[in-house]
Design a protein around this motif. Structure first.
Motif, PDB file in Angstrom:
ATOM      1  N   GLN A 209       0.891  -1.317   0.307  1.00 36.62           N
ATOM      2  CA  GLN A 209      -0.075  -0.106   0.241  1.00 36.62           C
ATOM      3  C   GLN A 209       0.934   1.639  -0.169  1.00 36.62           C
ATOM      4  O   GLN A 209       1.953   1.032   0.846  1.00 36.62           O
ATOM      5  N   ASP A 210       0.657   2.077  -0.414  1.00 37.22           N
ATOM      6  CA  ASP A 210       1.049   3.522  -0.557  1.00 37.22           C
ATOM      7  C   ASP A 210       1.404   4.095   0.774  1.00 37.22           C
ATOM      8  O   ASP A 210      -0.300   4.772   0.474  1.00 37.22           O
ATOM      9  N   ASP A 216       2.338  14.667   1.034  1.00 35.84           N
ATOM     10  CA  ASP A 216       3.567  13.547   0.498  1.00 35.84           C
ATOM     11  C   ASP A 216       3.762  13.793  -0.829  1.00 35.84           C
ATOM     12  O   ASP A 216       4.687  13.338  -1.268  1.00 35.84           O
ATOM     13  N   LYS A 217       2.365  12.856  -1.259  1.00 34.26           N
ATOM     14  CA  LYS A 217       2.320  12.730  -2.909  1.00 34.26           C
ATOM     15  C   LYS A 217       2.468  14.938  -3.426  1.00 34.26           C
ATOM     16  O   LYS A 217       2.641  14.852  -4.590  1.00 34.26           O
ATOM     17  N   GLU A 222       9.755  10.104  -2.455  1.00 35.82           N
ATOM     18  CA  GLU A 222       9.525   8.825  -3.078  1.00 35.82           C
ATOM     19  C   GLU A 222       8.554   8.294  -3.009  1.00 35.82           C
ATOM     20  O   GLU A 222       8.282   7.952  -1.333  1.00 35.82           O
ATOM     21  N   GLU A 223       8.069   7.441  -3.423  1.00 35.86           N
ATOM     22  CA  GLU A 223       6.824   6.211  -3.015  1.00 35.86           C
ATOM     23  C   GLU A 223       7.306   5.217  -1.636  1.00 35.86           C
ATOM     24  O   GLU A 223       7.372   5.319  -0.430  1.00 35.86           O
TER      25      GLU A 223
END
Length: 288
Positions: A209-210, A216-217, A222-223
């Motif tokens: 899961q992200d 943050d997005k 960074e994911e």
């Protein structure tokens, strides 16, 4: 009818407050009322009480049947005589019972506090005293809390201990659960390529899961964050933060990722370090 009257007169005024038949009917009525009230309360609790409903239902059941039994016994004359003497010495009896049942009452009161303030509920995954006990809460009774561990054993902890323990409730986190994937690679390996492989395998896993927030997005964080955490004697340690829906799901995902990453590393020439030992043989000296 005369026979019924004769039977009903048995014990009346001596050991029965009313007639025999009246007493039996009244006792049945008290018990039936308690039974139907319990059924109604159970339905209400199941619909409206979402947390620790089983514990609340037990308290209601004990309270209703205690009142019903008391009402039944009050129809007996000897019970009323004994009860009068008991009330006369109620203070002494209360002190004696208080000392005798101090631990049990403490567990009962702490069970009510747990149900009222809800630090955890049935079904929650908890860690008690920094991981001394870890598992899912399967029951909260009047005396203790039952935790089912990952080994499928049940740990029974008194409510007084549970209420005072340092408790981590993993299930209270509504967001994704963070797990750490730690891997060591050799100094000769391509670090950038190793990080890229780890990141690709993590994103491919169906349980991943992200875990980024909306902020943050927006900041293009960074994911999958991978950091170099230490330089060891023969290896470099990389640690990735991996998010899953639950702790149990995260454990299985990390196992899958270790296997997938090992296969990718083998194909692309990235080595896991292992101990090396160099043995040197000295030639014997020539005698003069």
């Amino acid at each position: 009818m005369d026979i019924l009257k004769t039977i009903n007169e048995l014990g009346k005024g001596t050991w029965l407050k009313y007639g025999l038949i009246e007493t039996i009917v009244n006792m049945l009525m008290f018990l039936l009322i308690a039974y139907f009230l319990r059924r109604l309360c159970t339905r209400y609790i199941q619909k409206h009480v979402k947390v620790n409903a089983k514990f609340v239902n037990r308290i209601v059941k004990i309270t209703l049947y205690t009142i019903a039994i008391y009402a039944c016994l009050s129809l007996l004359t000897p019970f009323n005589d004994v009860l009068g003497k008991v009330w006369g010495s109620a203070g002494i009896i209360a002190v004696v019972l208080g000392f005798a049942a101090q631990e049990s009452m403490g567990n009962f009161v702490n069970g009510i506090l747990i149900t009222t303030f809800k630090p955890f509920k049935i079904g929650d995954l908890v860690k008690v005293n920094n991981g001394e006990y870890e598992g899912y809460v399967v029951d909260i009774s009047l005396r203790d809390t039952v935790i089912q561990t990952y080994e499928n054993t049940k740990v029974i902890i008194p409510n007084s201990t549970m209420n005072k323990a340092v408790l981590e409730n993993v299930s209270l986190n509504n967001n994704a659960k963070a797990n750490f994937l730690t891997l060591d690679i050799s100094y000769e390996s391509d670090i950038d390529r190793a990080m890229e492989i780890i990141r690709e395998e993590i994103k491919k896993h169906p349980d991943y899961q992200d875990g980024r927030s909306e902020q943050d997005k927006a900041n293009h964080t960074e994911e999958v964050v991978i950091r170099l955490t230490s330089f060891n004697d023969s290896s470099i340690t990389l640690r990735a933060t991996v998010y899953s829906q639950s702790n149990a799901q995260g454990f299985a995902m990390l196992c899958d990722l270790r296997l997938a990453i090992k296969k990718r590393f083998d194909k692309e020439g990235i080595d896991f370090p292992y101990p090396h030992r160099t043995v040197t043989f000295k030639e014997p000296r020539e005698k003069d």
